[in-house]
Write a protein that holds these residues in place. Structure first.
Motif: not given
Length: 831
Positions: A289-290, A140-142, A282-285, A327-329
Motif C-alpha cells: 500500500i505504501g 522519521f517512522g523508519f 503486515s509487512i507485505l500489505i 508495517s515493519f514496526g
C-alpha cells in the motif's frame, strides 16, 4: 587482540545511541528549518523551462485563476527574467529567492511579454508541502522503529542491519526530501548527509530482504552479490549529485526499493506454512500500500502538472507511504522478540511513579514543617529543622515506598511481578529437591505455569556425549527433544555464546546450523532455547514453545529464564553428582562383593606335593580383574596349573575369566593333555566372546610319577625355566583363545615336555608384571624379571614371588597399576 571479543551488545548499544542521536538531530534540524522556518513560498503558477530563440528560459504556465499571479496581471506564456532585480538562471534558484520573502512583502517579477519588459508586483503565499511532509514522516517512522529494534537486539545480525537501513532511510527521505521545499544544494553539511542516505539506503533495503525473512544467498553468491549492490547504489549517487541527472537517479533508487520488496515477496510466498507467513503479512500489505503512494507521486504530474503548486491538498494521499515503516514496526513488535513494551511502557510508568513519590515527599515535608513550626515556634525554613524532618520521613516512609513500588509493579507490570514471585518460590523450593526428576518437573511446572507456554522440554547433556543423556517434555514429542550436541549445531552455539537463542522464524533462518536441526525445531514449534550452565559447563537446554497469548518472548522473559536456568543447572548438576556418588558407592559395594567372590574362586593355598615348592598370587588392577590362576588336582599324581589373562580389565574381563576357569576345570576331567583341553575350550569360547576380546592361557600338566611337566601356551607370555641355574624361555607356539576357530587354532598349538630335575624352576606370569609402568611411563620390562629370577635361585617359591611383587611395586612407586598381575612359581626341591 580479537576485536570480536569487544563487539558486545553493550558496545553496539553505545554505537547505535551515538548514531541515532546524530541522525535524529540532523533530521530534526532540516525538517524544522524546511517545514517551519523556510516555509515554501508559492506564487500559484508553474515555471516551465522552454527554449525561445535558442535560449533556455522560464515560462510562466498554468496560472491559478484568482491566484496571486493572476491578480498581479501576469499572463500564461510570460517569461520570468528576474525576481526583485535578481536575474533568474533556473527554477531552483528562483524558488530559493522566493522563499526569502514573507506574505507581507511585495515581490517584483521582471517579465518579458512578446519582447516587452515589464515589472509586475505581487504578494506570495506560504504553503506547507504535503510531499515533503510525507517523505519526512516516512524517514522519521523508519528512524523510530529502527532505533528501538537496534537498541533491543543489538547482538543479532538482522536487527543491526535493520537499524542501518532505518537510519539511512531517515537521512535519505528527510534530507533529500528538502528538494521539494527550500532546497539545500549549496550546503556542504546537507550534501554529505544526503550522499550517505542516498547511497546506502537502497542497498540496505535489498540487503535486508536478502536475509529477511529467510536467507536467499549461498556463501559463494554472497561474496559478489552484496558488494555489487552497494557499488551500484554508489554509482547511482554519483549520477544524482555529480552528473546532475536527478530524474534517472531517483527512478533507479525507487527501482532498487522495488527489487528489495520483490525479493521479500518471493521469500514470503515460499513460506508454505500459514503460521510462518503470519508475522510477515503486515509487512507485505503495508509496504504494498505504501508503494502506491510513490506511484501516485510519480504518475499524477503526467496528468496534472500544476498539482504541486496550485492544488497541494491533492498530494496528501502520498502520506500512505508512512505505512511502510509502520508495517515493519507492527510485524516486529507483535511477532518477534523485540521488547518494546519494556522500553516504552516501563519508562512512562516509572517516570510517573517516581514523580508521584517525589511530590509525596515534598508534600509530607512541607506539612511536617508546618506542624512543627506551630508546636515549637521555629521557622519551617530552618536548614537544621528541614534536614531532621527529611531523615525522619525517609526512615518512616521507606517501607511505604517499597509497598507503593510493589503495587506499581503488580498493577503495571503484572508479568514481571509474577515472574519475581515465581523465581523467589523456585529459589526457596530448589534446595529441598535432590532427585533429578523432581528438579526437572519443578522447572517445567514453574515456567509453564508462570509464562503460560504451550509446550516445553528440558534436555540434559554431558560434554563427551553427542546424544542427550536425559530429557523431559510437555507438549513436545520425544523425537524432537533429541537434538545432538554438535559443534556446528544449535547446542554448540549455546555452549559457545552462553546466552539464550531466539528460534522464531527469522532468527532460525539466520542460524548457521544443519537443516535437519532447523526442520526438527520448526516441527516441534520451538521458539526459544535457553542454556543451563554450572560455571562454564553446559548442563542442559530449556526448549520453549510459544506463549498461549502468541506474544513473543521479551528480553525480560529471557532474563528470567536465564536466571532460572542457571539455578536449575546448578541443582541438576548437584543432583547428578549425588546420584553418581550413590551409584558409585553402590557399584563399589558390588565390586567389593565381586572381588571377594573372585578371590574365593582362586586357590586359597598352594598344593602340598612332595618334592615341589609352589606359590601363586593374582593382584587385580581394579576391584575385580581378568587374570587368574588355578591348581587342578587330577588322578595318578598329576596337577594341572593354569594361568590366564583376559584382554582388558574390570568386570567384563572378570566374567570371562570365571567362564574360562569353569571350562578348563570341566575339560581337564575329559581330556588328558593340555593341548586337547585348550582346543576344546577354544571351541566353546569362540562363539561366546565378543570379537575384540580374547584370552591368553598357559597350561602346565605336572606328572609327579613321570617327573615331567607338559606345557601348552595359547598366545601367553613364555614360561621362564631354570635348569641347573641356567635360564631359558619356553615359547611353544599358540594363538589366543577366542581369536580363531577350527583347524587354524589347532595347527598353531604345540605342547612341550620338560623334565622335573632337582633345583629346576618354572615361572608363569602375565604381562602385568613386565608392562608395569612408573610415573615416567617406563616399563618394568622382561630383562629385570629375568635378572631377578636368575640371581635369586636360592630363594623359595614364596620368597621369590614376594620379592618380584615387591620390586615391581617399588619400581612403579606412586603410579597407578595399569594391568592385573598374576604370578605362579614351581620349584623342584632337592631330595
Amino acid at each position: 587482540m580479537n576485536i570480536k571479543n569487544h563487539l558486545t551488545p553493550k558496545f553496539y548499544r553505545r554505537i547505535f545511541a551515538a548514531v541515532g542521536i546524530y541522525v535524529t538531530l540532523t533530521c530534526l534540524y532540516f525538517f524544522i528549518d524546511a517545514f517551519f522556518i523556510k516555509i515554501f513560498s508559492n506564487d500559484q503558477c508553474v515555471w516551465v523551462k522552454e527554449k525561445v530563440d535558442g535560449k533556455d528560459v522560464l515560462a510562466i504556465r498554468t496560472i491559478l485563476k484568482g491566484g496571486v499571479t493572476d491578480r498581479a496581471g501576469i499572463l500564461d506564456g510570460d517569461i520570468l527574467l528576474a525576481i526583485n532585480d535578481s536575474t533568474i538562471r533556473n527554477d531552483q534558484q528562483a524558488q530559493r529567492i522566493l522563499n526569502m520573502f514573507t506574505p507581507q512583502d511585495t515581490v517584483y517579477y521582471t517579465i518579458s511579454r512578446q519582447g516587452e519588459i515589464m515589472k509586475m508586483p505581487l504578494q506570495i503565499v506560504k504553503s506547507y508541502n504535503p510531499v515533503y511532509l510525507s517523505l519526512a514522516m516516512l524517514g522519521f517512522g523508519f528512524l523510530f522503529i529502527g532505533w528501538i529494534v537496534g537498541h533491543t537486539r543489538p547482538g543479532d545480525w538482522i536487527p543491526r542491519l535493520f537499524f542501518k537501513m532505518s537510519t539511512t532511510a531517515a537521512l535519505m527521505f528527510v534530507i533529500i526530501g528538502t528538494v521539494f521545499g527550500p532546497g539545500y544544494q549549496g550546503n556542504l553539511f546537507w550534501l554529505i548527509n544526503a550522499i550517505i542516505g542516498f547511497s546506502l539506503f537502497p542497498a540496505y533495503f535489498i540487503h535486508f530482504f536478502l536475509w529477511f525473512p529467510r536467507e536467499k544467498l549461498t556463501m559463494k553468491k554472497r561474496r559478489w552479490v552484496v558488494p555489487s549492490i552497494y557499488a551500484f547504489s554508489f554509482l547511482n549517487t554519483v549520477l544524482l549529485f555529480f552528473l546532475n541527472n536527478g530524474g534517472v537517479a531517483i527512478s533507479i533508487m525507487f527501482s532498487m526499493m522495488g527489487i528489495g520488496f520483490g525479493v521479500f515477496c518471493h521469500s514470503y510466498f515460499n513460506l508454505k506454512d500459514s503460521k510462518e507467513r503470519k508475522p510477515f503479512k503486515s509487512i507485505l500489505i503495508g509496504t504494498a500500500i505504501g508503494f502506491t503512494g510513490f506511484i501516485y507521486l510519480f504518475l499524477i504530474p503526467f496528468y496534472f502538472q500544476a498539482i504541486f503548486i496550485n492544488y497541494p491538498e491533492f498530494l496528501f494521499p502520498v502520506l500512505i507511504v508512512v505505512l511502510i515503516p509502520l508495517s515493519f514496526g507492527y510485524s516486529i513488535f507483535r511477532y518477534r522478540t523485540m521488547d518494546t513494551e519494556l522500553i516504552i511502557k516501563q519508562s512512562l510508568v516509572y517516570a510517573s511513579a517516581t514523580a508521584s513519590l517525589a511530590l509525596t515527599y515534598l508534600v509530607i515535608l512541607f506539612l511536617a514543617g508546618y506542624v512543627i513550626q506551630n508546636w515549637t515556634g521555629y521557622g519551617a525554613n530552618s536548614p537544621v529543622l528541614q534536614f531532621g524532618i527529611l531523615l525522619i520521613i525517609a526512615f518512616v516512609f521507606a517501607p511505604v515506598k517499597e509497598r507503593i513500588q510493589e503495587v506499581v509493579d503488580k498493577r503495571f507490570f503484572r508479568e514481571r511481578y509474577n515472574y519475581q514471585k515465581a523465581l523467589l518460590r523456585f529459589s526457596q523450593d530448589l534446595p529441598g529437591l535432590t532427585q533429578l526428576d523432581q528438579i526437572l518437573q519443578k522447572v517445567i511446572y514453574t515456567v509453564i505455569d508462570t509464562m503460560h507456554i504451550e509446550s516445553m522440554a528440558i534436555t540434559l547433556y554431558v560434554a563427551e556425549n553427542e546424544q542427550p543423556v536425559n530429557y523431559v517434555q510437555r507438549g513436545i514429542t520425544k523425537g524432537h527433544c533429541e537434538i545432538l550436541n554438535r559443534k556446528n549445531g544449535l547446542i554448540g552455539i549455546l555452549s559457545r555464546t552462553q546466552k539464550a537463542q531466539s528460534l522464531y522464524t527469522v532468527a532460525l533462518s539466520e542460524l548457521n546450523i544443519p537443516d535437519d536441526e532447523k526442520n526438527m525445531i520448526r516441527e516441534a514449534n520451538i521458539v526459544l532455547a535457553v542454556p543451563m550452565f554450572k560455571k562454564e559447563k553446559l548442563v542442559g537446554v530449556l526448549f520453549m514453545g510459544p506463549k498461549l497469548s502468541e506474544k513473543p518472548f521479551s528480553q525480560e522473559d529471557t532474563d528470567l529464564l536465564t536466571t532460572l536456568a542457571n539455578q536449575a543447572g546448578i541443582a541438576i548438576e548437584n543432583a547428578r553428582l549425588l546420584k553418581e556418588e550413590l551409584e558409585k558407592a553402590k557399584l563399589e559395594n558390588e565390586l567389593n562383593v565381586g572381588r571377594r567372590i573372585q578371590q574365593s574362586l582362586l586357590p586359597s593355598k598352594s598344593p602340598d606335593i612332595p618334592n615341589l615348592d609352589i606359590a601363586g598370587v593374582s593382584i587385580p588392577a581394579l576391584s575385580v580383574g581378568g587374570d587368574y590362576f588355578d591348581y587342578i588336582p587330577l588322578d595318578d599324581g598329576r596337577l594341572l596349573i593354569a594361568v590366564g589373562d583376559v584382554s582388558g580389565k574390570g568386570v567384563s574381563a572378570a566374567l570371562y575369566m570365571s567362564k574360562i576357569q569353569g571350562m578348563i576345570q570341566i575339560a581337564s576331567r575329559l581330556y588328558s593333555s593340555p593341548r586337547q583341553i585348550l582346543i576344546e575350550v577354544n571351541k566353546w569360547m569362540y562363539h561366546g566372546m565378543e570379537r575384540q576380546s580374547f584370552v591368553t592361557i598357559i597350561l602346565a600338566l605336572v606328572d609327579t610319577y613321570k617327573k615331567t611337566i607338559t606345557i601348552c601356551r595359547a598366545g601367553h607370555n613364555p614360561v621362564i625355566a631354570l635348569h641347573h641355574g641356567k635360564l631359558k624361555l619356553i615359547q611353544c607356539k599358540g594363538l589366543g583363545v577366542g581369536l580363531v576357530t577350527g583347524e587354524k587354532f589347532e595347527d598353531n598349538l604345540d605342547e612341550q615336555v620338560e623334565k622335573l630335575d632337582e633345583d629346576n624352576a618354572f615361572i608363569f606370569y602375565t604381562d602385568g608384571i613386565t608392562e608395569a609402568m612408573n610415573t615416567q611411563q617406563e616399563e618394568f620390562g622382561d630383562d629385570k624379571l629375568y635378572d631377578m629370577v636368575q640371581t635369586n635361585t636360592n630363594l623359595s617359591s614364596q620368597d621369590l614371588l614376594n620379592k618380584i611383587v615387591s620390586e615391581v611395586g617399588a619400581f612403579c612407586r606412586n603410579a597407578e597399576q595399569h594391568d592385573d598381575i598374576t604370578l605362579v612359581i614351581v620349584k623342584v626341591r632337592p631330595k
